[in-house]
Scaffold this motif. Structure first.
Motif, PDB file in Angstrom:
ATOM      1  N   PHE A 152      93.176  34.787 -71.119  1.00 61.94           N
ATOM      2  CA  PHE A 152      93.441  36.149 -71.584  1.00 61.94           C
ATOM      3  C   PHE A 152      92.164  36.864 -72.031  1.00 61.94           C
ATOM      4  O   PHE A 152      92.119  38.100 -72.020  1.00 61.94           O
ATOM      5  N   ILE A 153      91.148  36.103 -72.439  1.00 62.98           N
ATOM      6  CA  ILE A 153      89.890  36.693 -72.897  1.00 62.98           C
ATOM      7  C   ILE A 153      88.836  36.391 -71.844  1.00 62.98           C
ATOM      8  O   ILE A 153      88.315  35.266 -71.778  1.00 62.98           O
ATOM      9  N   ARG A 154      88.482  37.342 -71.016  1.00 60.91           N
ATOM     10  CA  ARG A 154      87.719  37.085 -69.802  1.00 60.91           C
ATOM     11  C   ARG A 154      86.215  37.219 -69.978  1.00 60.91           C
ATOM     12  O   ARG A 154      85.474  36.941 -69.043  1.00 60.91           O
ATOM     13  N   LYS A 155      85.772  37.634 -71.150  1.00 59.21           N
ATOM     14  CA  LYS A 155      84.335  37.749 -71.395  1.00 59.21           C
ATOM     15  C   LYS A 155      83.944  36.617 -72.352  1.00 59.21           C
ATOM     16  O   LYS A 155      84.503  36.502 -73.442  1.00 59.21           O
ATOM     17  N   TRP A 156      82.950  35.814 -71.972  1.00 55.81           N
ATOM     18  CA  TRP A 156      82.684  34.592 -72.705  1.00 55.81           C
ATOM     19  C   TRP A 156      82.236  34.838 -74.142  1.00 55.81           C
ATOM     20  O   TRP A 156      82.568  34.074 -75.048  1.00 55.81           O
ATOM     21  N   GLN A 157      81.477  35.927 -74.379  1.00 58.78           N
ATOM     22  CA  GLN A 157      81.045  36.209 -75.749  1.00 58.78           C
ATOM     23  C   GLN A 157      82.244  36.487 -76.653  1.00 58.78           C
ATOM     24  O   GLN A 157      82.293  36.010 -77.802  1.00 58.78           O
ATOM     25  N   HIS A 158      83.215  37.236 -76.136  1.00 61.67           N
ATOM     26  CA  HIS A 158      84.410  37.534 -76.921  1.00 61.67           C
ATOM     27  C   HIS A 158      85.234  36.271 -77.156  1.00 61.67           C
ATOM     28  O   HIS A 158      85.758  36.061 -78.259  1.00 61.67           O
ATOM     29  N   ILE A 172      78.967  32.232 -69.074  1.00 62.38           N
ATOM     30  CA  ILE A 172      77.532  31.984 -69.251  1.00 62.38           C
ATOM     31  C   ILE A 172      76.833  31.825 -67.904  1.00 62.38           C
ATOM     32  O   ILE A 172      75.734  32.351 -67.690  1.00 62.38           O
ATOM     33  N   VAL A 173      77.464  31.110 -66.985  1.00 65.92           N
ATOM     34  CA  VAL A 173      76.863  30.868 -65.683  1.00 65.92           C
ATOM     35  C   VAL A 173      76.637  32.177 -64.939  1.00 65.92           C
ATOM     36  O   VAL A 173      75.563  32.412 -64.361  1.00 65.92           O
ATOM     37  N   THR A 174      77.618  33.055 -64.966  1.00 61.86           N
ATOM     38  CA  THR A 174      77.474  34.318 -64.234  1.00 61.86           C
ATOM     39  C   THR A 174      76.557  35.301 -64.962  1.00 61.86           C
ATOM     40  O   THR A 174      75.912  36.134 -64.329  1.00 61.86           O
ATOM     41  N   THR A 175      76.503  35.202 -66.285  1.00 66.54           N
ATOM     42  CA  THR A 175      75.644  36.109 -67.050  1.00 66.54           C
ATOM     43  C   THR A 175      74.173  35.807 -66.836  1.00 66.54           C
ATOM     44  O   THR A 175      73.346  36.708 -66.664  1.00 66.54           O
ATOM     45  N   PHE A 176      73.827  34.516 -66.822  1.00 66.47           N
ATOM     46  CA  PHE A 176      72.425  34.123 -66.720  1.00 66.47           C
ATOM     47  C   PHE A 176      72.064  33.574 -65.343  1.00 66.47           C
ATOM     48  O   PHE A 176      70.944  33.094 -65.145  1.00 66.47           O
ATOM     49  N   ASP A 177      73.003  33.630 -64.394  1.00 65.60           N
ATOM     50  CA  ASP A 177      72.758  33.151 -63.016  1.00 65.60           C
ATOM     51  C   ASP A 177      72.283  31.693 -62.994  1.00 65.60           C
ATOM     52  O   ASP A 177      71.262  31.352 -62.385  1.00 65.60           O
ATOM     53  N   ILE A 235      85.694  24.186 -74.704  1.00 70.22           N
ATOM     54  CA  ILE A 235      85.508  25.587 -74.302  1.00 70.22           C
ATOM     55  C   ILE A 235      84.467  25.709 -73.188  1.00 70.22           C
ATOM     56  O   ILE A 235      84.486  26.656 -72.401  1.00 70.22           O
ATOM     57  N   THR A 236      83.582  24.713 -73.098  1.00 68.63           N
ATOM     58  CA  THR A 236      82.543  24.775 -72.065  1.00 68.63           C
ATOM     59  C   THR A 236      83.123  24.627 -70.663  1.00 68.63           C
ATOM     60  O   THR A 236      82.461  24.980 -69.681  1.00 68.63           O
ATOM     61  N   VAL A 237      84.339  24.086 -70.557  1.00 65.45           N
ATOM     62  CA  VAL A 237      84.997  24.032 -69.250  1.00 65.45           C
ATOM     63  C   VAL A 237      85.111  25.441 -68.677  1.00 65.45           C
ATOM     64  O   VAL A 237      84.999  25.651 -67.460  1.00 65.45           O
ATOM     65  N   PHE A 238      85.291  26.425 -69.554  1.00 67.03           N
ATOM     66  CA  PHE A 238      85.474  27.805 -69.122  1.00 67.03           C
ATOM     67  C   PHE A 238      84.193  28.625 -69.241  1.00 67.03           C
ATOM     68  O   PHE A 238      83.854  29.383 -68.331  1.00 67.03           O
ATOM     69  N   THR A 239      83.469  28.481 -70.345  1.00 73.29           N
ATOM     70  CA  THR A 239      82.250  29.281 -70.513  1.00 73.29           C
ATOM     71  C   THR A 239      81.130  28.810 -69.599  1.00 73.29           C
ATOM     72  O   THR A 239      80.212  29.575 -69.289  1.00 73.29           O
ATOM     73  N   LEU A 240      81.181  27.553 -69.155  1.00 70.87           N
ATOM     74  CA  LEU A 240      80.157  27.021 -68.253  1.00 70.87           C
ATOM     75  C   LEU A 240      80.737  26.676 -66.885  1.00 70.87           C
ATOM     76  O   LEU A 240      80.090  25.984 -66.096  1.00 70.87           O
ATOM     77  N   GLY A 241      81.940  27.130 -66.617  1.00 74.47           N
ATOM     78  CA  GLY A 241      82.524  26.881 -65.302  1.00 74.47           C
ATOM     79  C   GLY A 241      81.761  27.624 -64.219  1.00 74.47           C
ATOM     80  O   GLY A 241      81.337  28.763 -64.405  1.00 74.47           O
ATOM     81  N   VAL A 242      81.559  26.969 -63.096  1.00 74.67           N
ATOM     82  CA  VAL A 242      80.817  27.577 -61.989  1.00 74.67           C
ATOM     83  C   VAL A 242      81.815  28.150 -60.981  1.00 74.67           C
ATOM     84  O   VAL A 242      82.491  27.402 -60.276  1.00 74.67           O
ATOM     85  N   PRO A 243      81.945  29.464 -60.914  1.00 77.63           N
ATOM     86  CA  PRO A 243      82.907  30.065 -59.979  1.00 77.63           C
ATOM     87  C   PRO A 243      82.358  30.071 -58.551  1.00 77.63           C
ATOM     88  O   PRO A 243      81.163  29.817 -58.325  1.00 77.63           O
ATOM     89  N   ASP A 244      83.199  30.369 -57.596  1.00 72.15           N
ATOM     90  CA  ASP A 244      82.720  30.593 -56.234  1.00 72.15           C
ATOM     91  C   ASP A 244      81.745  31.768 -56.258  1.00 72.15           C
ATOM     92  O   ASP A 244      81.959  32.763 -56.962  1.00 72.15           O
ATOM     93  N   HIS A 245      80.674  31.646 -55.492  1.00 72.81           N
ATOM     94  CA  HIS A 245      79.650  32.696 -55.501  1.00 72.81           C
ATOM     95  C   HIS A 245      78.853  32.641 -54.199  1.00 72.81           C
ATOM     96  O   HIS A 245      78.950  31.677 -53.435  1.00 72.81           O
ATOM     97  N   ARG A 246      78.087  33.661 -53.975  1.00 67.02           N
ATOM     98  CA  ARG A 246      77.174  33.696 -52.827  1.00 67.02           C
ATOM     99  C   ARG A 246      76.017  34.618 -53.173  1.00 67.02           C
ATOM    100  O   ARG A 246      76.040  35.365 -54.169  1.00 67.02           O
ATOM    101  N   CYS A 247      74.995  34.591 -52.343  1.00 64.79           N
ATOM    102  CA  CYS A 247      73.886  35.525 -52.521  1.00 64.79           C
ATOM    103  C   CYS A 247      74.389  36.947 -52.287  1.00 64.79           C
ATOM    104  O   CYS A 247      75.267  37.191 -51.447  1.00 64.79           O
ATOM    105  N   ALA A 248      73.819  37.872 -53.037  1.00 58.44           N
ATOM    106  CA  ALA A 248      74.148  39.281 -52.842  1.00 58.44           C
ATOM    107  C   ALA A 248      73.409  39.811 -51.619  1.00 58.44           C
ATOM    108  O   ALA A 248      72.311  39.358 -51.277  1.00 58.44           O
ATOM    109  N   VAL A 249      74.020  40.738 -50.928  1.00 61.52           N
ATOM    110  CA  VAL A 249      73.381  41.366 -49.777  1.00 61.52           C
ATOM    111  C   VAL A 249      72.175  42.175 -50.259  1.00 61.52           C
ATOM    112  O   VAL A 249      72.314  43.011 -51.162  1.00 61.52           O
ATOM    113  N   PRO A 250      70.992  41.923 -49.718  1.00 55.05           N
ATOM    114  CA  PRO A 250      69.811  42.675 -50.163  1.00 55.05           C
ATOM    115  C   PRO A 250      70.020  44.187 -50.026  1.00 55.05           C
ATOM    116  O   PRO A 250      70.578  44.669 -49.037  1.00 55.05           O
TER     117      PRO A 250
END
Length: 566
Positions: free
Chosen positions: A246-252, A124-129, A37-52
């Motif tokens: 189908f379940i897109r929120k890691w806690q669920h 988890i990665v996106t929740t806790f950055d 399950i960590t393949v999905f809950t700890l997967g690192v998606p594409d991301h970038r810094c947010a515009v200030p």
């Protein structure tokens, strides 16, 4: 009378044993889920810094004005992994809440990110950055599960011989159930790390103690099947975790896949203590009750004068250090332990590396599960036809070649050839899955009865060490830029598998050979044309399964290496 004589009268794999075995295999699905399950809950998606100062910034570009704001604020990724930097933003001279700003050419680390949630949703990665300076937190969490399993292998396996298999099993169920469910509410890294470690301890305790209860009621000629069939339950986790699509929120997702573990608490009433262990502790009345109940379910009649107190003590053991008296046994242990470590390294590393291969992580997971099913089926069909050594070595070497060959499409191919990298990696995992299943059986046949349990326990610990290391290798793509970063883990897994497989060629074939009983038998086994008297051979072959304990009834032979022929 020996214990296996009773099992032959009872039925080596009768209705009672089959029911119990399947019942005890079901938790293995949950154990596999908590790793995969960590393949999905700890997967690192594409991301970038947010515009200030742009509070409603998103990863996807929303329009021309949004694109200008992103281009002005975020540097282009100098490492070429994605379009915009994931860790740096330009320094702001002045700004407005609408995103209008003036920037300098100087940069600094950002403290806010936006993520592409198309692949993993909210995890988890996106929740806790856990990116940039915190990107190794992912590897730490995966490592702590393996570390918990290592601790469990070192401490709870011996304890199960003292207080019983059932008590350790139920202790593991409580830890597994508690940690799997409460991790959904973890507020940060510290709590998540602690619960993951506990889950690793509980998972290994369930596998080791639960599996041996079922297998110790199976006769010698059927134990090979019990050692292989459980792998199908473990591997089915690859299909179950695709529920993440189908379940897109890691806690669920964590709750949905973990809440059923509560049902394992009912095993306290359904799972018997191992009669073999009860007999070893001279608790004959309870042992007799289990055996009589099994006979009733199997519809067989046991001798009325059966006395468990007359069972011979065939499970004698000697200290592990007695192996040091023979260079042959030392060499054999070294090769076997290395193969266990590399098998674990490759199996778990390639499993955790699925998200880094490219393509659909969900399709990759399904294909990986399907290829594992095929590899285990092939093992069952070929084990007694081509032998343990040939099957193990071929699987290790071919798997290693597949993994190492991924460097070719990475270096000399274009992005259109990424499917070749994925195919080679998944083939490599299928081969290492087969070799892992075989090496467990093979090892239990290589060593004499008097040290078999100790050797298998030590081999299991070596496999856990490989598991502890595997997340850091699997996640090298986080620190090595470009396509080469995706290939490096596969090359490491591949080279180590080929090396271990070549060394295993020095081991003997054990198919249709007699089990060595003593250290002296084992010392003589490798000598040319040497045989030993098999009239006293004890087929109560005890061995620890990957993630657990095997009892295998196959007969085995010895080791023939160069030093024995000098």
């Amino acid at each position: 009378m020996k214990y296996d004589d009773i099992l032959k009268d009872l039925g080596e794999f009768g209705t009672y044993q089959k029911r119990l075995y399947v019942l005890l295999c079901i938790p293995m699905v949950s154990l596999g889920i908590q790793i995969m399950i960590t393949v999905f809950t700890l997967g690192v998606p594409d991301h970038r810094c947010a515009v200030p100062c742009l509070d409603n910034d998103t990863y996807a570009i929303q329009g021309e004005q949004h694109a200008r704001a992103v281009n002005a604020a975020i540097p282009i990724d100098s490492e070429g992994r994605q379009l915009y930097s994931s860790c740096l933003v330009y320094n702001v001279i002045n700004s407005t809440r609408s995103g209008g700003a003036q920037y300098t050419n100087a940069t600094h680390l950002c403290n806010r990110w936006v993520y592409d949630e198309g692949t993993f949703g909210s995890n988890i990665v996106t929740t806790f950055d856990w990116v940039c300076d915190l990107k190794l937190y992912k590897s730490h969490i995966q490592m702590l599960f393996m570390l918990g399993s290592l601790v469990s292998s070192a401490l709870l396996v011996p304890l199960s011989d003292v207080i019983g298999r059932k008590k350790i099993f139920m202790m593991g169920v409580i830890l597994h159930c508690l940690a799997s469910i409460t991790v959904s509410f973890a507020p940060g890294f510290g709590v998540l790390a602690f619960l993951t470690f506990l889950n690793g301890i509980g998972s290994a305790a369930i596998w080791m103690s639960g599996f041996v209860v079922g297998v110790e009621l199976v006769g010698p000629s059927k134990r090979r099947w019990t050692g292989m069939i459980v792998e199908f339950f473990w591997s089915s986790a690859n299909f179950v975790v695709v529920a993440a699509y189908f379940i897109r929120k890691w806690q669920h997702l964590q709750l949905v896949l973990s809440t059923p573990t509560i049902l394992f608490l009912t095993y306290y009433w359904f799972m018997p203590e191992s009669p073999r262990w009860l007999i070893s502790k001279k608790r004959y009345a309870k042992g007799d009750a289990v055996i009589r109940h099994a006979a009733k379910v199997n519809k067989v009649t046991l001798p009325s004068d059966l006395s468990l107190g007359n069972i011979l003590d065939s499970d004698r053991s000697e200290p592990m250090w007695t192996i040091l008296t023979s260079p042959t046994l030392v060499a054999r242990c070294t090769i076997v332990f290395l193969n266990w470590l590399v098998c674990s390294l490759g199996y778990f590393g390639l499993g955790l590396n699925v998200a880094s291969l490219g393509g659909s992580v969900y399709a990759n997971s399904l294909i990986a599960g399907a290829t594992e099913f095929v590899s285990f089926t092939v093992c069952i069909l070929l084990l007694d036809r081509i032998g343990r050594k040939s099957l193990h070595c071929a699987s290790m070497i071919l798997g290693g070649i597949c993994c190492t060959a991924t460097i070719l499409p990475v270096l000399y191919g274009s992005g259109d050839l990424n499917w070749i990298t994925i195919m080679l990696a998944l083939l490599g995992r299928a081969f290492v899955s087969a070799s892992f299943a075989v090496v467990i059986l093979y090892t239990s046949e290589l060593f004499p009865t008097v040290v078999r349990n100790s050797v298998m326990a030590a081999a299991s610990i070596c496999s856990r060490i490989g598991g502890v290391i595997s997340p850091y290798i699997a996640n090298l793509a986080l620190v090595i830029p470009g396509d080469f970063g995706r290939a490096v883990p596969l090359i490491i897994f591949g080279v180590s598998m080929v090396g271990a497989g070549v060394l295993a060629l020095l081991l003997p074939e054990t198919r249709n050979k007699n089990l060595p009983e003593s250290i002296d038998d084992a010392k003589q086994m490798g000598r040319v044309n040497h045989t030993f008297d098999a009239s006293h051979v004890d087929v109560n072959n005890h061995g620890y399964c990957e993630e657990g304990i095997h009892l295998n009834g196959e007969q085995s032979g010895g080791m023939q290496i160069i030093m024995d022929n000098i």
